[in-house]
Write a protein that holds these residues in place. Structure first.
Motif, PDB file in Angstrom:
ATOM      1  N   GLU A  26      -5.965 -24.419 -14.009  1.00  0.00           N
ATOM      2  CA  GLU A  26      -5.708 -25.230 -12.838  1.00  0.00           C
ATOM      3  C   GLU A  26      -5.713 -24.382 -11.567  1.00  0.00           C
ATOM      4  O   GLU A  26      -6.044 -23.215 -11.587  1.00  0.00           O
ATOM      5  CB  GLU A  26      -4.383 -25.974 -13.005  1.00  0.00           C
ATOM      6  N   LYS A  27      -5.362 -25.010 -10.445  1.00  0.00           N
ATOM      7  CA  LYS A  27      -5.503 -24.332  -9.164  1.00  0.00           C
ATOM      8  C   LYS A  27      -4.485 -23.222  -9.034  1.00  0.00           C
ATOM      9  O   LYS A  27      -3.440 -23.214  -9.682  1.00  0.00           O
ATOM     10  CB  LYS A  27      -5.325 -25.332  -8.030  1.00  0.00           C
ATOM     11  N   LEU A  28      -4.814 -22.291  -8.160  1.00  0.00           N
ATOM     12  CA  LEU A  28      -3.929 -21.175  -7.863  1.00  0.00           C
ATOM     13  C   LEU A  28      -2.964 -21.551  -6.755  1.00  0.00           C
ATOM     14  O   LEU A  28      -3.337 -22.204  -5.782  1.00  0.00           O
ATOM     15  CB  LEU A  28      -4.736 -19.964  -7.404  1.00  0.00           C
ATOM     16  N   PHE A  29      -1.727 -21.090  -6.899  1.00  0.00           N
ATOM     17  CA  PHE A  29      -0.738 -21.166  -5.837  1.00  0.00           C
ATOM     18  C   PHE A  29      -0.482 -19.732  -5.383  1.00  0.00           C
ATOM     19  O   PHE A  29      -0.104 -18.883  -6.190  1.00  0.00           O
ATOM     20  CB  PHE A  29       0.564 -21.792  -6.345  1.00  0.00           C
ATOM     21  N   PHE A  30      -0.698 -19.483  -4.102  1.00  0.00           N
ATOM     22  CA  PHE A  30      -0.596 -18.135  -3.567  1.00  0.00           C
ATOM     23  C   PHE A  30       0.717 -17.912  -2.833  1.00  0.00           C
ATOM     24  O   PHE A  30       1.280 -18.839  -2.233  1.00  0.00           O
ATOM     25  CB  PHE A  30      -1.728 -17.870  -2.571  1.00  0.00           C
ATOM     26  N   GLY A  31       1.183 -16.659  -2.856  1.00  0.00           N
ATOM     27  CA  GLY A  31       2.223 -16.229  -1.953  1.00  0.00           C
ATOM     28  C   GLY A  31       1.634 -15.956  -0.578  1.00  0.00           C
ATOM     29  O   GLY A  31       0.421 -16.086  -0.367  1.00  0.00           O
ATOM     30  N   SER A  32       2.477 -15.554   0.346  1.00  0.00           N
ATOM     31  CA  SER A  32       2.036 -15.333   1.734  1.00  0.00           C
ATOM     32  C   SER A  32       1.393 -13.966   1.950  1.00  0.00           C
ATOM     33  O   SER A  32       0.859 -13.704   3.014  1.00  0.00           O
ATOM     34  CB  SER A  32       3.211 -15.492   2.694  1.00  0.00           C
ATOM     35  N   GLY A  33       1.500 -13.107   0.935  1.00  0.00           N
ATOM     36  CA  GLY A  33       0.824 -11.817   1.033  1.00  0.00           C
ATOM     37  C   GLY A  33       1.731 -10.688   1.483  1.00  0.00           C
ATOM     38  O   GLY A  33       2.743 -10.902   2.154  1.00  0.00           O
ATOM     39  N   THR A  34       1.371  -9.485   1.094  1.00  0.00           N
ATOM     40  CA  THR A  34       2.029  -8.260   1.554  1.00  0.00           C
ATOM     41  C   THR A  34       0.971  -7.365   2.174  1.00  0.00           C
ATOM     42  O   THR A  34       0.006  -6.987   1.496  1.00  0.00           O
ATOM     43  CB  THR A  34       2.703  -7.504   0.389  1.00  0.00           C
ATOM     44  N   GLN A  35       1.130  -7.056   3.443  1.00  0.00           N
ATOM     45  CA  GLN A  35       0.220  -6.127   4.118  1.00  0.00           C
ATOM     46  C   GLN A  35       0.750  -4.722   3.906  1.00  0.00           C
ATOM     47  O   GLN A  35       1.784  -4.360   4.459  1.00  0.00           O
ATOM     48  CB  GLN A  35       0.111  -6.445   5.606  1.00  0.00           C
ATOM     49  N   LEU A  36       0.057  -3.957   3.079  1.00  0.00           N
ATOM     50  CA  LEU A  36       0.467  -2.589   2.755  1.00  0.00           C
ATOM     51  C   LEU A  36      -0.364  -1.602   3.554  1.00  0.00           C
ATOM     52  O   LEU A  36      -1.595  -1.669   3.540  1.00  0.00           O
ATOM     53  CB  LEU A  36       0.292  -2.313   1.263  1.00  0.00           C
ATOM     54  N   SER A  37       0.315  -0.694   4.235  1.00  0.00           N
ATOM     55  CA  SER A  37      -0.359   0.410   4.920  1.00  0.00           C
ATOM     56  C   SER A  37       0.078   1.707   4.276  1.00  0.00           C
ATOM     57  O   SER A  37       1.282   1.965   4.152  1.00  0.00           O
ATOM     58  CB  SER A  37       0.007   0.429   6.402  1.00  0.00           C
ATOM     59  N   VAL A  38      -0.888   2.509   3.846  1.00  0.00           N
ATOM     60  CA  VAL A  38      -0.603   3.810   3.242  1.00  0.00           C
ATOM     61  C   VAL A  38      -1.073   4.878   4.225  1.00  0.00           C
ATOM     62  O   VAL A  38      -2.263   4.961   4.551  1.00  0.00           O
ATOM     63  CB  VAL A  38      -1.300   3.973   1.883  1.00  0.00           C
ATOM     64  N   LEU A  39      -0.134   5.688   4.698  1.00  0.00           N
ATOM     65  CA  LEU A  39      -0.456   6.677   5.735  1.00  0.00           C
ATOM     66  C   LEU A  39      -0.669   8.067   5.136  1.00  0.00           C
ATOM     67  O   LEU A  39      -0.084   8.389   4.094  1.00  0.00           O
ATOM     68  CB  LEU A  39       0.672   6.719   6.773  1.00  0.00           C
ATOM     69  N   ARG A  63       3.789   6.339   2.318  1.00  0.00           N
ATOM     70  CA  ARG A  63       3.051   7.581   2.504  1.00  0.00           C
ATOM     71  C   ARG A  63       2.197   7.867   1.265  1.00  0.00           C
ATOM     72  O   ARG A  63       2.540   7.466   0.147  1.00  0.00           O
ATOM     73  CB  ARG A  63       4.020   8.726   2.751  1.00  0.00           C
ATOM     74  N   THR A  64       1.129   8.574   1.479  1.00  0.00           N
ATOM     75  CA  THR A  64       0.250   8.995   0.390  1.00  0.00           C
ATOM     76  C   THR A  64       1.056   9.698  -0.690  1.00  0.00           C
ATOM     77  O   THR A  64       1.897  10.560  -0.380  1.00  0.00           O
ATOM     78  CB  THR A  64      -0.834   9.957   0.921  1.00  0.00           C
ATOM     79  N   GLY A  65       0.823   9.287  -1.949  1.00  0.00           N
ATOM     80  CA  GLY A  65       1.499   9.894  -3.077  1.00  0.00           C
ATOM     81  C   GLY A  65       2.762   9.187  -3.516  1.00  0.00           C
ATOM     82  O   GLY A  65       3.279   9.446  -4.616  1.00  0.00           O
ATOM     83  N   GLU A  66       3.270   8.288  -2.690  1.00  0.00           N
ATOM     84  CA  GLU A  66       4.481   7.557  -3.074  1.00  0.00           C
ATOM     85  C   GLU A  66       4.183   6.549  -4.177  1.00  0.00           C
ATOM     86  O   GLU A  66       3.052   6.050  -4.285  1.00  0.00           O
ATOM     87  CB  GLU A  66       5.040   6.802  -1.858  1.00  0.00           C
ATOM     88  N   LYS A  67       5.177   6.234  -4.957  1.00  0.00           N
ATOM     89  CA  LYS A  67       5.075   5.154  -5.937  1.00  0.00           C
ATOM     90  C   LYS A  67       5.523   3.874  -5.246  1.00  0.00           C
ATOM     91  O   LYS A  67       6.573   3.834  -4.611  1.00  0.00           O
ATOM     92  CB  LYS A  67       5.955   5.447  -7.153  1.00  0.00           C
TER      93      LYS A  67
END
Lengths: 111, 112
Positions: free
Chosen positions: A98-111, A14-18
């Motif tokens: 050197e090249k980057l190794f990425f994680g799979s990502g976090t889809q964050l939704s802030v309501l 939610r908006t304002g959360e840490k």
């Protein structure tokens, strides 16, 4: 096998959360990065770190902070989440130059 | 202003067709990387080109670094549905340290 692990795949806040986004790598890499990815804007660098307790601002650091207390862990902190921080967050690590190794990502939704 | 411009932004083609995507800049890079990102995953490195004029092949994918090291192209021959993904270029400049730049990406869809 090389592995970059992001703690959450999907997160709704939610908006304002840490908010804390955690990233762990098991390759003993010096460099770690946090990007956000938005349609039409590509990957934009928020912060990066080239050593423990060291951090550098990327292109869009406003509204974010980071922590690197241990070499394998790089945390992204949203002090007070806002709706415009809804995005896909990608963590990456690399040895220097050197090249980057990425994680799979976090889809964050802030309501 | 985007340091690296990728074109086209979107591309939808039929299986078996050939295609080329471009990564252009006014800056000179010491090297350039191409990544592919599939849905729900982070980008994965395909290739790094270092020398001006260099051509690298990865099966049906051909990567070229411009002579002036300001641009690069990716050509796919006889595209397959498995080639579908977001293709990203990343420019590496020695003076930028680790703060390296991605292009906006080309979203490729290969229809069966």
């Amino acid at each position: 096998d090389v592995k970059v692990t992001q703690s959450s795949r999907y997160l709704v806040k939610r908006t304002g959360e840490k908010v804390f986004l955690e990233c762990v790598q098991d390759m003993d890499h010096e460099n770690m990065f946090w990007y956000r990815q938005d349609p039409g804007l590509g990957l934009r660098l928020i912060y990066f770190s080239y050593d423990v307790k060291m951090k550098e601002k990327g292109d869009i650091p406003e509204g974010y902070s980071v922590s690197r207390e241990k070499k394998e862990r790089f945390s992204l902190i949203l002090e007070s989440a806002s709706t415009n921080q809804t995005s896909m967050y990608l963590c990456a690590s690399s040895p220097p130059w050197e090249k980057l190794f990425f994680g799979s990502g976090t889809q964050l939704s802030v309501l | 202003t985007q340091l690296l411009e990728q074109s086209p932004q979107f591309l939808s083609i039929q299986e078996g067709e050939n295609l080329t995507v471009y990564c252009n800049s006014s800056s000179v890079f010491s090297s350039l990387q191409w990544y592919r990102q599939e849905p729900g995953e982070g980008p994965v490195l395909l290739v790094t080109v270092v020398t001006g004029g260099e051509v690298k092949k990865l099966k049906r994918l051909t990567f070229q670094f411009g002579d002036a090291r300001k641009d690069s192209s990716l050509h796919i021959t006889a595209a397959q549905p498995g080639d579908t993904g977001l293709y990203l270029c990343r420019g590496c400049k020695e003076t930028s340290g680790s703060r390296l730049t991605f292009g906006e990406g080309t979203q490729l869809t290969v229809n069966p």
